[in-house]
Design an enzyme around this catalytic site. Structure first.
Site, PDB file in Angstrom:
ATOM      1  N   HIS A   1     -14.130   0.050   9.433  1.00 21.53           N
ATOM      2  CA  HIS A   1     -13.480   0.072   8.777  1.00 21.53           C
ATOM      3  C   HIS A   1     -12.329  -1.153   8.922  1.00 21.53           C
ATOM      4  O   HIS A   1     -11.440  -0.841   9.854  1.00 21.53           O
ATOM      5  CB  HIS A   1     -12.999   0.929   7.591  1.00 21.53           C
ATOM      6  CG  HIS A   1     -12.045   1.168   6.737  1.00 21.53           C
ATOM      7  ND1 HIS A   1     -11.020   1.157   6.132  1.00 21.53           N
ATOM      8  CD2 HIS A   1     -12.348   0.002   5.149  1.00 21.53           C
ATOM      9  CE1 HIS A   1      -9.997   0.909   5.265  1.00 21.53           C
ATOM     10  NE2 HIS A   1     -11.273  -0.091   4.476  1.00 21.53           N
ATOM     11  N   HIS A   2     -11.590  -2.215   8.027  1.00 14.94           N
ATOM     12  CA  HIS A   2     -10.984  -3.070   8.450  1.00 14.94           C
ATOM     13  C   HIS A   2      -9.992  -3.240   6.667  1.00 14.94           C
ATOM     14  O   HIS A   2     -10.421  -4.340   6.499  1.00 14.94           O
ATOM     15  CB  HIS A   2     -10.947  -4.498   8.983  1.00 14.94           C
ATOM     16  CG  HIS A   2     -11.551  -4.341  10.207  1.00 14.94           C
ATOM     17  ND1 HIS A   2     -12.357  -5.337  10.701  1.00 14.94           N
ATOM     18  CD2 HIS A   2     -11.655  -3.255  11.557  1.00 14.94           C
ATOM     19  CE1 HIS A   2     -13.221  -5.450  11.874  1.00 14.94           C
ATOM     20  NE2 HIS A   2     -12.134  -4.301  12.224  1.00 14.94           N
TER      21      HIS A   2
ATOM     22  N   GLU B   1     -12.813  -6.480  -2.281  1.00 17.35           N
ATOM     23  CA  GLU B   1     -11.545  -6.884  -2.285  1.00 17.35           C
ATOM     24  C   GLU B   1     -12.208  -8.709  -2.036  1.00 17.35           C
ATOM     25  O   GLU B   1     -11.152  -8.786  -1.142  1.00 17.35           O
ATOM     26  CB  GLU B   1     -10.012  -7.094  -1.763  1.00 17.35           C
ATOM     27  CG  GLU B   1      -9.380  -5.641  -2.642  1.00 17.35           C
ATOM     28  CD  GLU B   1     -10.256  -4.676  -2.100  1.00 17.35           C
ATOM     29  OE1 GLU B   1      -9.821  -4.831  -0.684  1.00 17.35           O
ATOM     30  OE2 GLU B   1     -10.967  -3.416  -2.856  1.00 17.35           O
TER      31      GLU B   1
ATOM     32  N   GLU C   1     -14.861   2.939  -7.508  1.00 23.12           N
ATOM     33  CA  GLU C   1     -13.527   4.386  -7.537  1.00 23.12           C
ATOM     34  C   GLU C   1     -12.638   4.435  -8.871  1.00 23.12           C
ATOM     35  O   GLU C   1     -12.054   5.439  -8.945  1.00 23.12           O
ATOM     36  CB  GLU C   1     -12.776   3.248  -6.094  1.00 23.12           C
ATOM     37  CG  GLU C   1     -12.681   2.128  -7.147  1.00 23.12           C
ATOM     38  CD  GLU C   1     -12.319   0.992  -5.000  1.00 23.12           C
ATOM     39  OE1 GLU C   1     -12.082   1.777  -4.460  1.00 23.12           O
ATOM     40  OE2 GLU C   1     -11.062   0.070  -5.305  1.00 23.12           O
TER      41      GLU C   1
END
Lengths: 705, 705
Positions: B401-402, B482, B506
């Site tokens: 995850h970044h 995004e 979410e």
């Protein structure tokens, strides 16, 4: 409770109820009766509910201060809000309030029966019933029974007036039934209370903007839900139109007798069923057999003589101005001309030859000739006996014709003789006509007083049924034009085999710019066709009417669409209307009309949107062939279609009759392609329909791989 | 001509073009070139037309007083009226008028290629091409090439700026492309020129009432025709939004750089393809592979390491308020918590475990922490190396995850190290995030000047691509949240395997009444999903969020609908978001998530209406199992469905996961039934979907009969 029901059946049976043993296979043992009285508090308050076997549809009945109301929901969402029930009577207190619940009975049925002919062979009748006996506290305790039946695909209810001391003969002044649709919708309708016998291009408007409408009345909400209101078993009552009240609330409005009375009745008496079909897709409306299930079983002892078929004849030529119904130089119904059609029918395998204008009475303005028609005497240039024999030698039969011009007494006086004549000549079907002139249907009292009646009133409901019964006695099938709407009587009297009751092909021959628009036949399946078979008379190949005398007229379809109509617009009697010389120029296209079945094992609507397009597949009764018909409105469409209906174990030869790539209903209607392809249940066929076009396909099983 | 095309390909290839031998199977010999110059009078006047291979779609190009225009028709009916083409440049004369046609070339292609993963394995690229080279009479004879490709299911065009003496480096001030839709329609859209990265509930309005919209932009006319405008191969350009002009005319509006320039370019240069898909039914839009066909072939030499899969992880708990991304008492990304998920993944066959909040930088308001994130340093309570090994021992891998918070320079500076770390630890996929705060994406010039950029501009288009390339070098797959919208780059860089780019699950966790409505997922397939895979993250079983800390939130679906989303919303990487202890209470329902495939041989949309419902069937890649997903909006629906997609030679076991009869998204969302049935290609299954509900089915072939 079962006894009560049987009593009602007996009341309805206007001819002796003789079960069709072969056709009716009622699994009576599966009828579960649970007549336990409902003693809950809710029941005391007069609220009772019944759901469909799958629980999707739910109807609730209640008494609101003694006034009966019903409402309906589907998967928890209201589709019909609280709606009034009951009657106003002529010269008697109304039966719409002051009721108490006398008894409540419940019943469930799951039976299967066989049609002698139809869109499907087997019909399943699976429903839950709620029967509420009401009694008025005042008005000498008159009784009214409200019966609901809820099927998975629709709900129905009717009123029963039991035999009772204080209600014998009575006249209905108004039926107060309401349909308070719960939400706005688009709806498709033809106007009611107009003499034109359902022969209109359909209007599409918001539900809140329609006025007085005929049934079947079909609507679709913005969320996709489709509803269609109609009636079933209209046997001795006035037909029901709907009139809009506030917003989206509609009320039943019955067609009156000429004296204003709506219905003449005597207890025991039942109303027709009021029906509401529901489906999430327009095409699924067509799968419902609810209306047939609500009719009485077949009353004919022997139905073996009732045979679907195809016919040609002396008819289109009068419409396109090539000949006349009346006698003289241009008389169409001549012996010679009829032989031409008999020869054509024999050569290409058609069953019948219709001849209109064969009998004396047509000369002058025939629409005013009601009392001049003979139904037994041919014109001198029409050798009826000789032609019947000529046809028989060639394996063909004449299709009879009775145009009444609305003179009912005159027709009924000859009915016995006329039907006996056809029986003797081997004529298997008669097309009847009721093109009344000016003052409506002509009714004559015993004292000779004349009245103008509606096509749609109780008087004519009785007449159409009487004709069907008389025809049955003589083993004649009836194809009624200008008919009363179909409400499923074909189950009871399967010789009432088809009817018009819509704006048919004929309007294309003489309406100029008022002809049927390309969308007309894409509305009919979702509206008119929900009631039953139509004698639409497809099969025009000369689409610009060059062979006639109508330079300003044309048919607003492609040729391939004409072929597709044989599958889309169901009728067990299908006409091929064009001329022998026209067909003989396009024998490859004629082949589809020759091949297409008219009686079906099963039917599937693969896709469709009301007024846009429809794709229908049907399997030939008693055979393995499938036929597909797809039609579109004025918009060309490309419809990839999975052929999953084909037997999963087989490969098929597909004979495809399609629009040429440059076909167009207006500019290039006769451009078609006939081609073959091997397909199976996993094939996706891309149906390409030209603007105003269609596609017809015959699928024939190939030998096992 | 072929030489010109290859030159363009080389220009586009930002990494060395190395064909994926196994994946790309271009039948080059079937490309027919017919480059004969068009010498007709029409051609001289600058009018040229090209039709789709089936002739259904037709595009016409013309010069009107030297200004380029195109229009499009379908089966003879105009769908796009005369529409402008061309550019305004920064500090240079416009390229929108004064043109003459220099040459016209035509080409046809019919090739088939294989995807390493996808909704379908085989992709057919069948189109006709029209290439028009234009030259400006003034402005130093600058040249512009307009290329049209017309497929059976859509049309596309792009602009090429050839290498030329008088146009080297240049900046686009405006692209003038118009889409003059020929008729009013309903359209579904999310707003453009807002920072919220496509994360909206879709609006439905008349075409004439929308404003600035993102693509894919889908519309349906009253006659049923569906169109969707999007773009393909957005590789070094600003993304295109549409802005309404007069009536139903829309124009391209590009996302600007912070200095207002739209695109920075140097010849030779090409624009992305502007695409218009067309179909008569909404579901048929989804079958189009046009956008993939318009992208460059795979640039990765070896794609064997790119593997679709399913994952669980430490994520939903932060959304429902059970834990935090940042360190401290509620830190979710602890070694212990992660082991719990690894154990669960290993036990139930999931491929990966995502852990968000594992790396330092999250503390405080993390959306402002762009420059605080380390992409290599874990929090002390997260034993990255140990967990990678713990996972590997159990046949599971961590999903990296970044989160960048939009600080691009800061992220790119660490990108090499970060990707190498994952490569070393056997992490096969990384989820990236760009939740920027306030002033947009942070761009830093060489001199340190900071700029706020759009997610959707050329700067970020380049960045997302750069990340995918860097990940590919390290054999890491990218799931971007995004993101920039998908335009088919997955063909070229198939390790860019999924992305968000819509209002995902979410929002159900923290939006209160603003949560996704039941209709949201019935709009997505016809809009967002036309662009490519979505990491929507289905699989919530605790629909009232009782296990979290969100009393006012809930998921507006039934449980069965959550299962159906795995089939309906395509992604080769599918998350199962809920907690191990929740799933272990409903192992029978979890079974579907365990069984469902994520890579497909073929996909079929069986039915659907935009915003109402959709039924999708897909066949597992490399296997005989089929999976079906059906979902509805807030309206319950009953959808009889023919299973003709099943192999016509087989019977199947159907494992059905459906809404209980009394299920309802709001009042009873977790009521489901799991049942089995034997079916075949001729079976009609009645799919009953509760309000806000769905149905998921696995079909497994049975041994031959």
């Amino acid at each position: 409770m079962l006894r009560i029901r049987l009593a009602v059946v007996a009341t309805l049976a206007l001819v002796a109820a003789a079960p069709c043993v072969a056709a009716e296979n009622v699994a009576a043992e599966s009828v579960a009766a649970s007549a336990a009285a409902d003693k809950t508090a809710e029941a005391q308050a007069g609220t009772h509910a019944v759901a469909s076997p799958d629980g999707v549809l739910r109807v609730e009945f209640s008494l609101v201060d003694g006034a009966p109301r019903y409402s309906a929901s589907r998967m928890g969402a209201e589709i019909i809000g609280p709606s009034r029930m009951g009657f106003k009577l002529v010269d008697a207190p109304a039966m719409d309030a002051g009721f108490v619940v006398e008894s409540v009975q419940r019943n469930s049925a799951d039976t299967t029966w066989t049609q002698p002919w139809g869109e499907v062979r087997q019909v399943r009748d699976h429903h839950n019933e709620l029967r509420i006996a009401l009694r008025q506290k005042d008005h000498r305790a008159r009784r009214l029974v409200v019966v609901f039946r809820v099927f998975n695909d629709g709900l129905a209810f009717r009123y029963e007036f039991p035999k009772q001391p204080n209600l014998g003969e009575f006249n209905i002044a108004d039926e107060l039934t309401e349909f308070a649709f719960a939400s706005e919708a688009q709806c498709w309708w033809v106007p009611a209370f107009d003499q034109n016998r359902y022969e209109y291009v359909y209007n599409q408007t918001p539900l809140s903007e329609a006025g007085k409408v005929q049934t079947p009345f079909t609507l679709q909400t913005a969320d996709g839900l489709c509803l269609s209101v109609h009636e079933a078993a209209l046997t001795d009552y006035s037909s029901m139109a709907l009139t809009r009240g506030e917003g989206t609330k509609y009320g039943a409005e019955l067609y009156p007798w000429s004296d204003g009375t709506k219905v003449r009745a005597a207890t025991p008496f039942v109303s027709p069923w009021r029906t509401v079909q529901a489906a999430d897709r327009p095409g699924d409306l067509l799968a419902s057999t609810m209306i047939l299930n609500l009719n009485e079983p077949c009353q004919l002892e022997d139905t073996s003589w009732i045979k679907p078929g195809k016919y040609v004849g002396v008819w289109w030529e009068m419409h396109v101005g090539r000949s006349t119904w009346g006698s003289g130089e241009k008389h169409g119904a001549t012996t010679e001309n009829t032989k031409r059609f008999i020869d054509f029918a024999a050569k290409y395998g058609f069953d019948g030859v219709l001849v209109e204008g064969w009998n004396v009475g047509w000369d002058g303005n025939w629409m005013e000739n009601g009392e001049k028609f003979s139904f037994t005497q041919p014109y001198p240039d029409f050798d009826l006996e000789g032609l019947a024999a000529y046809a028989a030698e060639r394996g063909v039969t004449l299709v009879g014709h009775h145009e009444t011009a609305g003179a009912i007494a005159h027709y009924e006086a000859q009915l016995d003789d006329a039907m006996r004549l056809y029986n003797r000549l081997g004529v298997k079907a008669v097309k009847t006509g009721y093109v009344e002139f000016a003052d409506g249907i002509d009714r004559i009292d015993a004292d000779g007083t004349r009245h103008g009646e509606w096509h749609h009133g109780q008087f004519m409901v009785r007449h159409y049924r009487r004709v069907a019964q008389k025809a049955a006695e003589n083993r004649v099938m009836v194809i009624a034009h200008e008919p009363i709407k179909d409400t499923g009587i074909r189950r009871t009297l399967p010789n009432f085999i088809s009817r018009e009751g819509a704006r048919g092909q004929e309007y294309n021959a003489w309406s100029g710019d008022g002809r049927n628009p390309p969308s007309h036949t894409t509305v009919l399946p979702f509206t008119r066709m929900l009631s039953g078979p139509i004698d639409f008379t497809p099969g025009v190949f000369d689409l610009k009417l060059n062979s006639g005398d109508r330079p300003n007229d044309q048919v607003s379809t492609t040729l391939a669409k004409q072929l597709a109509l044989y599958v889309v617009l169901y009728s067990p009697m299908q006409m091929a209307v064009d001329f022998p010389e026209v067909y003989e120029q396009k024998l490859d296209a004629l082949q589809f009309i020759r091949d297409v079945a008219v009686d079906w094992e099963e039917s599937r609507v693969l896709d469709g949107q009301i007024g846009d397009y429809i794709v229908v597949a049907r399997r030939q009764r008693g055979g393995g062939d499938w036929f597909l018909g797809a039609i579109t409105d004025e918009h060309g469409r490309v419809l990839p279609t999975l052929l999953g209906f084909l037997d999963r174990g087989r490969r098929y030869k597909a004979e495809i009759y399609r629009d040429a790539n440059d076909a167009h209903w207006d500019t290039n209607p006769e451009a078609y392609v006939v081609e073959e392809q091997t397909v199976d249940a996993n094939t996706v066929l891309t149906l390409r329909l030209a603007p105003g076009g269609g596609q017809a396909i015959r699928f024939t099983p190939l030998p096992p791989e």
